[in-house]
Structures are given as C-alpha cells and as structure tokens.
Design a protein around this motif. Structure first.
Motif, PDB file in Angstrom:
ATOM      1  N   GLU A  23      -8.305  -3.466  -2.687  1.00 57.50           N
ATOM      2  CA  GLU A  23      -9.478  -3.141  -1.990  1.00 57.50           C
ATOM      3  C   GLU A  23     -10.186  -4.315  -1.200  1.00 57.50           C
ATOM      4  O   GLU A  23     -10.632  -4.435  -0.285  1.00 57.50           O
ATOM      5  CB  GLU A  23     -10.496  -2.851  -3.092  1.00 57.50           C
ATOM      6  CG  GLU A  23     -10.521  -1.236  -3.567  1.00 57.50           C
ATOM      7  CD  GLU A  23     -11.264  -0.905  -4.634  1.00 57.50           C
ATOM      8  OE1 GLU A  23     -12.101  -1.755  -4.852  1.00 57.50           O
ATOM      9  OE2 GLU A  23     -11.004   0.033  -5.355  1.00 57.50           O
ATOM     10  N   LYS A  44       0.840  -1.241   0.064  1.00 54.32           N
ATOM     11  CA  LYS A  44      -0.162  -0.064   0.115  1.00 54.32           C
ATOM     12  C   LYS A  44       0.921   1.082   0.045  1.00 54.32           C
ATOM     13  O   LYS A  44       0.462   2.134  -0.499  1.00 54.32           O
ATOM     14  CB  LYS A  44      -0.900   0.180   1.444  1.00 54.32           C
ATOM     15  CG  LYS A  44      -2.109  -1.138   1.123  1.00 54.32           C
ATOM     16  CD  LYS A  44      -2.852  -1.166   2.353  1.00 54.32           C
ATOM     17  CE  LYS A  44      -4.283  -2.223   1.941  1.00 54.32           C
ATOM     18  NZ  LYS A  44      -4.852  -2.204   3.251  1.00 54.32           N
ATOM     19  N   ASP A 104      -6.105  -1.891  -7.850  1.00 53.02           N
ATOM     20  CA  ASP A 104      -7.174  -1.276  -6.920  1.00 53.02           C
ATOM     21  C   ASP A 104      -8.086  -2.529  -6.547  1.00 53.02           C
ATOM     22  O   ASP A 104      -8.360  -2.260  -5.348  1.00 53.02           O
ATOM     23  CB  ASP A 104      -8.030  -0.183  -8.072  1.00 53.02           C
ATOM     24  CG  ASP A 104      -7.421   1.099  -8.113  1.00 53.02           C
ATOM     25  OD1 ASP A 104      -6.466   1.313  -7.656  1.00 53.02           O
ATOM     26  OD2 ASP A 104      -7.991   1.831  -8.864  1.00 53.02           O
ATOM     27  N   GLN A 105      -8.489  -3.476  -7.554  1.00 50.68           N
ATOM     28  CA  GLN A 105      -9.412  -4.547  -6.982  1.00 50.68           C
ATOM     29  C   GLN A 105      -8.522  -5.255  -6.079  1.00 50.68           C
ATOM     30  O   GLN A 105      -9.162  -5.640  -5.129  1.00 50.68           O
ATOM     31  CB  GLN A 105      -9.819  -5.266  -8.448  1.00 50.68           C
ATOM     32  CG  GLN A 105     -10.796  -4.370  -9.163  1.00 50.68           C
ATOM     33  CD  GLN A 105     -11.052  -5.060 -10.508  1.00 50.68           C
ATOM     34  OE1 GLN A 105     -10.475  -5.996 -10.540  1.00 50.68           O
ATOM     35  NE2 GLN A 105     -12.138  -4.369 -11.305  1.00 50.68           N
TER      36      GLN A 105
END
Length: 599
Positions: free
Chosen positions: A597, A574, A593-594
């Motif tokens: 998340e 991150k 992103d997926q």
C-alpha cells in the motif's frame, strides 16, 4: 524466596487486553466446538470458571466474534452483556455482569469466516490435495478472534474441549491429543496445566501420527509423514538434553505437527504440540534447530511467560539462548557458534531497519499491534544479553541461575522489572563491580547494542571465508572445498558474496551449486534475495513459485521488500502477490498489504 514482594511490579495492566484479571479472572474453561468447513466458521459455547471477590463484572476480549447468548451458573436464561466500543487493533471488551457468588459464565458464540487467527485451506492448498485443512495462530492477540478469552499472557487457565469435525479428518489442540481418527468425528481434549490464551491452538486435517520416541511423535498429512518422521527423529534426544540443562519437562508429551506451507512462522510453541512449517524439512536434518527452539519454549515462554508483549524478550531471548545450548550439547560448540553468528548478522540488519525506540529489550507497544515487537531484538539481543551474563559469572553459576528461575516461576508470568529484581537477588547479590559490568540499563532500556559486545567468532565460517577468498582470486566454484558444508555454511557463503557481482558470476555459482533449485528453504531464500537485488532473471520462476507456495513471513518480507526497490520489481511483486495472497495466513498478508500500500 518470597514471591509476594518479587511480583509486585505485575500490578501494571496489559495494554493489549480489555480484561481486568485482578478483579475477575478466568481459571478454567470447558468448550464445546463444532467446525464447519463449508461455512468456514467455528460455533459453540464455553463454560468459563471465574475467580473473583464479588466483582461487578468479568471482562473478556473478543474481535469479530458473534456473541449469541450469555448465561450465569446453571441458569439457562440469557443475561444482558455489553461490548465496548471497537478498537481497530484490540477488538472489543466483552463486559458480563456478575451476581454475588457467580462461579460460571456460559458464552455461546460463532466465529466469522475472516477471523484473523484461522486459516481455512482448500484441498488444493494442502500436501495431499484431497481434503481441506484448518489451523489457528493465536499469538500475539489473535486468540480473541476465534474464542472469547482474557487475551493477555498474564492470565493462565486450564481447559477441556469437545470438538466435532467431519469424520474423515483428525483434530489436534494444545492439549492431550488423539493419535488416530475415530468414526464419530467427536473428540475430547484436556489441558491440565494452566496456559495463557496465545497458546490456544487447533488444527483439523487429514492427519496421521508416527512416534519418534517414548514421549515424542510427529503428525503430518499422509504423503508427508515419512519424511517428517525422519527429519525429526532426534526430537527425543533434544528433549532429554533440555532436561539435563534446565530441569524436568512438565508437559507430558512433546509432539510436532507439520502444517501446510502457508503457516506464517517457522514454528509455534503450542504446549504439547509444536506447530511447524514444512520449510524446515530439508532432507538432511540441517534445519532442526527450529525444533530445539520450540522445545526450549516449553520452559521459557510456556512455563515462565512474558507478562505483557512489552516483555516479549523474556520469552524469546531465553529461548534462543536455550536452543543454542541444546544444539551445542548435541553437535558441538563450533556448530552452535555458527547459529550465533548468523543470528548476530540478522540482529545487525534489524538494527539498521528499525526505529531506534524499538531496539530496546523492554518495549512500549501501547496503541500498537504487538506483532510489531516480534523482531530480532527480542530474539537475538535478548540472547546476547544472556550470553553476556554467562561470560561474566561463568556457565556453571549462570546455569544454576536459569534453573532456579524456571523452577521458581513455573506457570507464572514475568515482567522485565520482576526479572531484574530476581537477577539482582540471585546473581548480582550485592556485588557492585558485577552490577556495573552487567550494565542492565544499557542492555534492557537503551536502544541498540552496548559498545562492549563482542561479535561471535565461528571457526567453521572462517573456513568458508577461505573458500570465498579462493573464489575471489579466480578459483572456479566447482573446485572449492564445500563437500561437508551444512545449511549454515551455505547461508554464510551467500550472505558474504560481494554486493557488486556480475550475472555471469551468479550463473557460474548457480550451475555449480544449483541454488535456484535448492530444496533447502533457508539457502533458497538467501539465493532468491541475491537474485532480486541483481535482477538475476534465471531465478525469477523459482522466486514466483517460492512466494506463491510458502507463507512463512520470515522469508516473504525480505523478498517483497527487495522487489519494491525497483519499478520493474514492484510490478513483479504486485503480480505475484495477487496470485499468492489467498495462500497466506492473515499474519503474513496483513504485513505485506501494508508494504504494498505504501507503493
């Protein structure tokens, strides 16, 4: 042969396009485009030539594009148009009513700064660090984010474009291209061969050109041009080899453009101008099988095109097979077998990771982003199916089949069912024993790999195994026989290291072979994966540098996935991603992103 009967399967519609080409189809477009770096937008108009039989409307695909005005034929008065309800994956259908006899539709439009196909790079994100850069990535369904189009691989059209840019830069497209800048900043392009929308491309930057043969050349930023031209010096030889295998090259020139490192793929087969990642510039021409791959697409994909993204294996399976045949012709069978073996390893890894229903060659991607089908199944399972056919009928007969396939369906779309019909007629030809051996259902419609598939045997990797065994038995790394190894041997070596390995052993290997500082992206990516799995922190600075500066999704996804296995790794992922994300193209950051998340 009679194509009318053969092509009857292609009445099925494309689940990833709103267009209805059987009712009204775009055959040619004249675009006038202006590139604005300060506003990060492309604005302009397209004159679309429509083929129809008194259809009530023509439907195009758009996503995030501002449609300013639509006119018909030569009437300057705007008409009403309708946008269908927005679909989060597909965008909107642009419905334009037609009058009887309408031949042209003119659409005035403007892109948005966040258009997914476009990456606007600041000078600091380029090799030269002085001028900005823009490039597009239209595959699979991103062309609709920068140009209104019938965004289905089943629709082909010719085009011209007038492109206005800042005069100190050079624009290039999937078309006939300029080789030097002019003083006006206005350039004209023409693509005379009909192409599908996913092969539309544009790049604008501080670019120069160097020839590497009569039909081949390289574009790159000035600081990169000399190295790029040296790396790709054998491109013309590859082109001639490809023609010897499967017929004449029908696109005129074959040039390469070296993009900034944020490009999300190894290469993109835009006709006449392959877009290439700088990560294949290794200084020893050891990664140029990627050039052979993109060149092979000039036949498989660009010439004969998958009708929908459910048939993607027809593009990539043929291309991987063709690429390896080019490399075998140039560098020998033992060399090509290394590529097949590494590809087979990638395929086995993909089979472990994917849900079973996504491991058939023929896919059902309805309601999903077609990018989900861009996996090693299409590439490597497709390749192994074609190798299976070659083994059954012999190389000479199979080559005749492939040559006939490309010549018969040039500049047409092909779906899986149509391919099976052609295969039945041209290769199986009523031979029931051969049909049973081919086992189409197991290969094309069933998950996984047929049990009978033989694993490739690379003689050169057997030699790597011998050195690995010596190392396991205590021989120091510096004493191993590695002097003639290519990138492929090093990749295999790293992939074959034991899953349990101490930090001191890693450090010993690193000191002997300088993996952490490797200038070869394939070798470095393999090493960094090992470093993450074993928390080898001596490589973490190189890891952060690699993830921050390289945007190639093939490298990014495994490394981020590996980091997410531990709490410490997740925090590091991150931290790095917050800094690196602005350097990635939408194709890459959407996937990552997926991933993040979910954590």
């Amino acid at each position: 042969m009679d194509l009318t009967n053969t092509l009857h399967h292609q009445n099925q519609s494309d689940p990833h396009s709103f267009s209805k080409p059987k009712e009204a189809k775009i055959t040619h477009v004249d675009w006038v485009l202006k590139i604005d770096f300060s506003l990060k937008k492309i604005s302009g108009a397209g004159t679309y030539f429509v083929q129809h039989k008194n259809a009530p409307e023509v439907v195009l695909d758009v996503k995030g594009i501002l449609i300013q005005k639509v006119t018909l034929d030569d009437n300057p008065e705007g008409i009403e148009f309708k946008l269908s309800e927005e679909n989060p994956i597909l965008g909107n259908g642009l419905h334009i009513p037609l009058k009887q006899g309408t031949e042209k539709v003119v659409i005035h439009f403007e892109t948005q700064p966040d258009a997914a196909a476009l990456q606007w790079l600041e000078p600091s994100q380029t090799a030269g660090k002085v001028f900005p850069f823009l490039f597009t990535q239209s595959q699979a369904i991103l062309a609709r984010t920068w140009l209104p189009c019938q965004d289905s691989p089943s629709v082909r059209f010719t085009y011209t474009a007038q492109v206005t840019i800042p005069p100190h830069l050079l624009p290039l497209m999937s078309a006939d291209n300029p080789q030097c800048k002019n003083e006006t900043g206005i350039y004209y392009f023409m693509m005379e061969q009909p192409i599908p929308s996913y092969l539309l491309s544009l790049a604008v930057g501080d670019l120069e050109f160097a020839p590497v043969g009569g039909r081949c050349g390289v574009y790159a930023e000035p600081v990169s041009l000399e190295n790029a031209a040296w790396e790709f010096a054998e491109t013309e030889k590859m082109l001639k080899t490809a023609e010897q295998l499967y017929g004449h090259y029908l696109w005129g020139r074959y040039d390469l453009l070296v993009l900034p490192p944020s490009f999300p793929f190894g290469g993109m087969e835009n006709p006449k101008l392959t877009f290439a990642t700088p990560t294949i510039i290794a200084g020893d021409r050891s990664l140029t099988s990627l050039v052979a791959h993109e060149l092979a697409h000039s036949w498989s994909g660009n010439l004969v095109t998958n009708a929908t993204w459910n048939d993607f294996w027809l593009n990539e399976g043929f291309t991987v097979y063709f690429e390896r045949r080019i490399m075998e012709h140039l560098y020998g069978q033992e060399y090509a077998e290394m590529l097949h073996t590494l590809g087979y390893q990638d395929l086995l890894q993909t089979l472990k990771e994917l849900p079973e229903h996504d491991t058939s060659l023929k896919l059902d991607l309805s309601g999903r982003d077609p990018d989900e089908g861009l996996t090693e199944i299409a590439y490597e399972k497709g390749n192994y199916f074609l190798r299976h056919l070659e083994r059954l009928v012999g190389r000479e007969k199979f080559d005749q089949f492939v040559t006939t396939y490309f010549s018969t369906f040039s500049f047409q779309s092909m779906d899986t069912e149509c391919f099976i019909e052609f295969l039945e007629k041209e290769l199986i030809n009523g031979n029931e024993e051969l049909r049973q051996q081919v086992n189409l259902n197991a290969w094309i419609y069933s998950p996984g790999l047929p049990a009978t598939i033989p694993a490739p045997q690379a003689v050169l990797f057997e030699k790597v195994e011998q050195e690995l065994q010596r190392w396991r038995e205590g021989t120091k790394p510096v004493e191993l026989e590695t002097s003639n190894w290519s990138s492929h041997e090093w990749q295999y070596f790293l992939r074959s290291l034991p899953s349990e390995i101490t930090e001191s052993k890693l450090s010993e290997l690193d000191q002997a072979y300088n993996f952490t500082q490797s200038g070869n992206s394939e070798v470095l990516a393999e090493w960094l994966l090992i470093a993450v799995h074993h928390q080898y922190q001596s490589a973490y600075e190189a890891l952060e540098n690699f993830l921050t500066h390289v945007g190639r999704r093939k490298f990014l996804m495994p490394l981020y996935k590996a980091l997410l296995h531990t709490q410490e790794g997740t925090a590091l992922a991150k931290k790095i991603y917050s800094k690196a994300r602005p350097n990635y193209h939408a194709v890459a950051y959407t996937s990552i992103d997926q991933l993040l998340e979910a954590k």
